[in-house]
Scaffold this motif. Structure first.
Motif, short mmCIF file in Angstrom:
data_model
loop_
_atom_site.label_atom_id
_atom_site.label_comp_id
_atom_site.label_asym_id
_atom_site.label_seq_id
_atom_site.Cartn_x
_atom_site.Cartn_y
_atom_site.Cartn_z
N TYR A 1 13.95 -2.37 8.75
CA TYR A 1 15.12 -1.43 9.90
C TYR A 1 14.63 -2.56 10.09
CZ TYR A 1 14.82 2.63 6.13
OH TYR A 1 14.83 3.36 5.64
N TYR B 1 1.99 4.81 0.44
CA TYR B 1 1.61 5.81 1.89
C TYR B 1 2.44 7.03 1.30
CZ TYR B 1 6.48 4.85 3.78
OH TYR B 1 7.84 4.91 3.53
N TRP C 1 22.24 4.43 16.33
CA TRP C 1 23.31 3.77 15.69
C TRP C 1 23.16 2.06 15.81
CZ3 TRP C 1 26.13 0.47 19.31
CH2 TRP C 1 25.84 0.18 20.38
N LYS D 1 0.90 -1.31 -0.08
CA LYS D 1 -0.02 -0.19 0.15
C LYS D 1 0.88 1.00 0.03
CE LYS D 1 -4.05 2.03 2.72
NZ LYS D 1 -4.68 2.18 3.82
N PRO E 1 11.78 7.01 2.02
CA PRO E 1 12.14 7.98 1.37
C PRO E 1 13.69 7.48 1.49
CG PRO E 1 11.46 9.16 3.18
CD PRO E 1 10.93 7.22 3.49
N LYS F 1 13.81 -7.00 15.62
CA LYS F 1 12.80 -7.24 15.22
C LYS F 1 12.73 -6.01 14.40
CE LYS F 1 9.06 -6.21 18.47
NZ LYS F 1 9.10 -4.45 17.90
N MET G 1 21.08 0.29 15.18
CA MET G 1 19.69 -0.80 14.76
C MET G 1 20.72 -1.66 13.37
SD MET G 1 16.91 2.31 14.18
CE MET G 1 15.61 1.28 13.49
N GLN H 1 18.51 -3.67 17.26
CA GLN H 1 19.15 -4.54 17.92
C GLN H 1 19.44 -5.64 17.43
OE1 GLN H 1 21.86 -3.01 21.06
NE2 GLN H 1 23.55 -4.05 19.95
N GLN H 2 18.07 -6.13 18.35
CA GLN H 2 17.74 -7.80 18.63
C GLN H 2 16.85 -8.22 18.15
OE1 GLN H 2 17.26 -4.41 21.01
NE2 GLN H 2 18.63 -5.09 22.37
N THR I 1 11.12 -2.76 13.30
CA THR I 1 11.11 -1.80 13.69
C THR I 1 10.23 -0.45 12.87
OG1 THR I 1 11.29 0.04 15.50
CG2 THR I 1 12.84 -0.82 14.46
N LEU I 2 10.42 -0.25 11.89
CA LEU I 2 9.61 0.29 11.12
C LEU I 2 8.96 -0.91 9.37
CD1 LEU I 2 12.24 2.10 11.93
CD2 LEU I 2 10.76 3.90 10.12
N ASP I 3 7.96 -0.78 9.20
CA ASP I 3 7.69 -2.39 8.52
C ASP I 3 7.31 -1.72 7.48
OD1 ASP I 3 5.40 -1.29 8.65
OD2 ASP I 3 4.37 -2.37 9.80
N PHE I 4 7.42 -0.58 6.90
CA PHE I 4 7.56 -0.67 5.02
C PHE I 4 8.57 -1.56 3.75
CE2 PHE I 4 8.99 3.72 6.70
CZ PHE I 4 10.66 3.44 6.20
N GLN J 1 24.05 9.27 17.45
CA GLN J 1 23.22 8.32 16.23
C GLN J 1 22.73 7.80 16.84
OE1 GLN J 1 26.47 9.07 15.46
NE2 GLN J 1 26.09 10.12 13.60
N LEU J 2 20.68 8.29 17.45
CA LEU J 2 19.66 7.65 17.21
C LEU J 2 20.01 6.67 17.32
CD1 LEU J 2 17.21 10.41 18.45
CD2 LEU J 2 19.30 9.70 19.46
#
Lengths: 370, 370
Positions: free
Chosen positions: B328, B47, B275, B45, B343, B334, B277, B331-332, B336-339, B272-273
């Motif tokens: 994305y 978005y 880092w 889809k 961008p 999972k 991931m 660290q574990q 966390t951004l599912d698209f 970097q927040l």
């Protein structure tokens, strides 16, 4: 809720504020070049010497506010630190070759050379806040005039973007800001959106659908304060019922606790990689918002909200071992960036929150005790 | 490792590439305005309708490369999609009022209006790649000339930053790029740093200490390829021993598997927040790098590296339910951004990786089979 519980909250806020001030006094002062280090590791070690102008300005402001309005911080070393930071800012923050004598850098080297400039106005905002507070404690008229001049410049920059409307006084600027903030209440009053068009309409796509609960809550207590100062009861209700309630309903993580950093109002996944993290500052803003709202409305539900945020915040962000707070947790609540200060985390949100909460609790308890 | 295992890898790459191409053909084509949607949810889809120029150019390039060099993709619908994307780019990507007729936007509206412009040269790079590949498959001389002209402009922009050195041909540009990349090998050959000064020295502070394993690995296979084409054995060894080995030793997460996104070479926490991931594209680059290195050196350790990255990548990023890859992870590990597209995630790293790995496995197996 009992007076004892409110007293325990106040005691906790007070103790924590003392520890946070200690931490920054101990580790952040650059005695060689002046100003403050802000990139500080979990145990106080400096991991970068860059000096971010936002954070320099915020720290001066915070020191002065503490010095001026809390007796136990009315100490020469606090004043001296604030003055040193102010002198550093006045000497190095502005970049006169930028086309405007008021334009400030975003980031400086340790010895004050401008490294980065942003197109936004936030460095200048924090410069004004710093100079204004510092002038209040020192009585320095030149500094006060400088703060006012830069503020005029800021108003002028804002005015330019406002299609010719005239702004004469700060009061009008305040009213205009409130109008701007209220434009972020969208979709028939059911959503607070982070970015809207200059005409106050929802923007298309992801950008338009973005929600930032921390900013909504911060705006909430700005609006409540403004509404109280101006006796505007409708604005007070909007602040509490919309700007404080909606971000909690949408932003509180029911599974892991804490406030999510970003959300998409239609439930899509945000494109910000950090969307699901728990950051310290939205929790600071939430504590201020709910406690301020409770102190004026006495609605028990608002104190419950405060308690819920308090429990999460103090058990997850506060570092019992080395003092100060961690800033960045995973969605599950694990510390994932372990420094105490960084490019965007300085001596500001944590002490401002503790300071304001202590003050609010003082006023609630004083009324109850009399 | 057995031929059977290599054949299984090839089969997996081939199947996965077919699925990925299907996904983008099915969901990304804008039949109304031309060009490609790239903000695509996990189930296809759309978005957001924004059109990012990097991703438009990359998709044209990838379609053409597949059409031109892999028989099963030599189909009219692939060519038509590439041509449609190319036409959209030619019509809308450039912003002539920007001061240069070659400057491209970063982001367009669905119908091609420029929304954002970056100061970097990457939109233009991907424009050149798109036009060059498209001209190869269509034989369009005008388009080829346009690609060459924009490339000249890019070289000119780079030359300006090179204190007067003269660059006459792409060969020289290639050599210059290799020199630039090698400057990132620092600290006596023990670290690959993401940013260095223009003189090739380590920068102060966090910025200087930053490591990006994905970029190092990508640079690694660029260098290896260049070293092979030019018979430069020293460069080949540097590519493998430094640019491929160091990021694995520093960047592989021994606890959870996968490559971390950023690290600080001195072990401080990056600012970097994101880092910690796990992003899809560094894993794509790692697969290409280790398989390419193995195919030329036949060192079993490099195939082991490939296998290790392969196992993590295919078990964590590939979406068996809806096709394509998640981008994305925490660290574990999972999601966390599912698209599937956003961008910065389009039809590029995943298919390029699968395409190149399939080709490399073909060449290894063909040699073994003959």
């Amino acid at each position: 809720m009992s007076v004892e519980k409110l007293q325990r909250y106040r005691e906790q806020m007070r103790t924590e504020l003392d520890k946070v001030v200690d931490f920054w006094q101990k580790y952040s002062h650059d005695t060689q070049y002046g100003g403050f280090f802000t990139c500080i590791g979990k145990d106080g070690k400096i991991y970068d010497e860059l000096k971010y102008v936002w954070l320099q300005g915020r720290q001066v402001w915070m020191y002065c506010r503490l010095y001026r309005t809390m007796e136990r911080f009315n100490k020469p070393e606090i004043l001296e630190a604030a003055k040193s930071g102010g002198a550093f800012l006045r000497r190095f923050a502005r970049i006169p070759n930028s086309g405007s004598p008021w334009k400030c850098a975003f980031c400086l080297t340790r010895d004050g050379k401008a490294l980065k400039v942003q197109r936004t106005i936030f460095s200048e905002c924090f410069y004004v806040m710093a100079m204004d507070e510092l002038a209040r404690v020192t009585g320095d008229k030149d500094m006060q005039a400088e703060a006012a001049q830069m503020m005029d410049q800021l108003v002028h920059w804002l005015t330019e973007a406002r299609s010719g409307e005239e702004v004469d006084k700060y009061r009008e600027v305040g009213g205009w800001c409130v109008k701007q903030i209220l434009q972020h209440l969208q979709r028939g009053g059911t959503a607070i959106l982070e970015s809207v068009s200059s005409e106050g309409k929802e923007l298309p796509g992801c950008e338009g659908r973005l929600q930032n609960p921390g900013h909504a809550l911060e705006a909430g207590w700005f609006l409540l304060q403004y509404g109280l100062e101006n006796g505007d009861q409708e604005l007070q209700r909007t602040a509490v019922d919309k700007f404080m309630e909606i971000p909690f309903l949408t932003g509180w993580d029911k599974e892991h606790g804490g406030l999510l950093y970003f959300l998409d109002v239609d439930g899509y996944c945000p494109t910000q990689l950090e969307w699901s993290m728990k950051l310290w500052w939205p929790h600071c803003e939430a504590l201020i918002a709910y406690l301020m709202a409770y102190s004026h409305t006495k609605e028990p539900a608002l104190l419950d909200r405060f308690s819920q945020v308090y429990d999460y915040t103090f058990s997850h962000f506060s570092d019992a071992e080395n003092g100060e707070w961690f800033g960045y947790l995973t969605q599950q609540g694990k510390v994932t960036l372990d420094f105490k200060g960084g490019p965007f985390k300085g001596f500001f949100h944590v002490p401002r929150c503790l300071y304001m909460c202590e003050k609010i609790l003082d006023s609630i308890l004083n009324k109850q005790e009399t």
